[in-house]
Enzyme design. Structure first.
Site, short mmCIF file in Angstrom:
data_model
loop_
_atom_site.label_atom_id
_atom_site.label_comp_id
_atom_site.label_asym_id
_atom_site.label_seq_id
_atom_site.Cartn_x
_atom_site.Cartn_y
_atom_site.Cartn_z
N LYS A 96 0.81 -1.22 0.00
CA LYS A 96 0.00 0.00 0.00
C LYS A 96 0.85 1.28 0.00
CE LYS A 96 -2.48 0.15 3.60
NZ LYS A 96 -2.24 1.49 4.17
N ARG A 113 -9.32 1.87 10.21
CA ARG A 113 -9.01 0.43 10.27
C ARG A 113 -10.14 -0.35 10.91
NH1 ARG A 113 -3.16 -1.94 11.32
NH2 ARG A 113 -4.58 -3.68 11.56
N ARG A 162 11.47 -12.96 5.37
CA ARG A 162 12.65 -12.12 5.46
C ARG A 162 13.69 -12.68 6.44
NH1 ARG A 162 13.96 -6.25 6.28
NH2 ARG A 162 13.31 -6.46 8.43
N ARG A 197 13.98 -11.87 12.48
CA ARG A 197 13.50 -11.05 13.60
C ARG A 197 12.16 -11.64 14.06
NH1 ARG A 197 12.81 -5.00 12.37
NH2 ARG A 197 10.99 -6.07 11.64
N ARG A 203 -0.84 -11.00 12.66
CA ARG A 203 -0.99 -9.58 12.31
C ARG A 203 -1.98 -9.42 11.15
NH1 ARG A 203 3.22 -5.80 9.97
NH2 ARG A 203 4.64 -7.57 9.98
#
Ligand SMILES: [Zn+2]
Length: 227
Positions: free
Chosen positions: A20, A95, A134, A167, A178
């Site tokens: 986005k 949101r 990642r 991480r 999430r």
């Protein structure tokens, strides 16, 4: 599409990983309106120590969420600035359904409205792939991605032979959660604007250039037919 006044707003909605950020800048430039990110507004108000920023800080100091009405005040305040003379592209807000209701109500009071809400749609599995793959090098901090930029040897840095690690934010189960929270909170917002006849869905699971073309189409001059 041409926006006409301070209180006409285009919304860009999309889950984390939907790409986005890049698209919001492109869309704002195309429309000739400022890109207003709710997270940035909050940061600027707090840094400048404005009355709205200080009010928000008090909630945060107590460990409370900043109330929706306060964020809506910041947005409306931003819409009054000269560069928003023809409206704004709003990114990152609303949101939740209560946020959408608070925003719509304030705009309505000012004679404005959400002119269009664009939802960048990406399948959940793809969002998780994008966000979760990642890896970082412990030694030189080089970044890799399992699918898009894998190292030659799994777990080993190409540049320095260092060990690769993830991480905690990038771990699959954290990322999946999430995304799930976003969808749970924001799908009612998407449905609201669909019912109001201002929603356009854009397929975000394609090349950046193809998404741009779809966005241009979504802000074309044809008003969507109200449901
Ligand atoms: Zn390295």
């Amino acid at each position: 599409m041409v926006l006409h006044n301070h209180d006409e707003v285009v919304l860009l909605l999309g889950a984390p990983g939907a790409g986005k950020g890049t698209q919001a800048r492109f869309l704002a430039e195309t429309l000739g309106v400022p890109h207003v990110a709710s997270g940035d507004l909050l940061r600027v108000h707090r840094q400048k120590g404005t009355p709205l920023g200080r009010a928000a800080q008090e909630y945060m100091d107590r460990g409370d969420l900043v109330p929706d009405t306060l964020v809506v005040d910041m947005i409306v305040d931003r819409l009054d600035e000269p560069d928003a003379v023809r409206g704004a592209l709003l990114d990152g807000f609303p949101r939740t359904l209560p946020q959408a209701q608070a925003l719509d109500w304030r705009l309505q009071q000012r004679g404005g409205r959400i002119r269009r809400a664009i939802y960048v749609e990406v399948p959940t599995s793809v969002l998780v792939e994008r966000l979760a793959g990642r890896w970082l090098c412990k030694t030189c901090q080089s970044t890799y991605h399992e699918m898009f930029n894998p190292p030659m040897t799994e777990g080993v840095c190409d540049r320095c032979d260092g060990e690769l690690y993830q991480r905690s934010d990038d771990r699959r189960e954290v990322v999946a959660n999430r995304v799930a929270v976003y969808l749970r909170d924001t799908m009612p917002v998407v449905e609201r604007y669909d019912c109001l006849g201002v929603l356009q869905r854009v397929d975000g699971n394609q090349s950046i250039e193809a998404v741009k073309a779809a966005l241009l189409n979504a802000i074309g001059d044809n008003e969507p037919v109200p449901a």
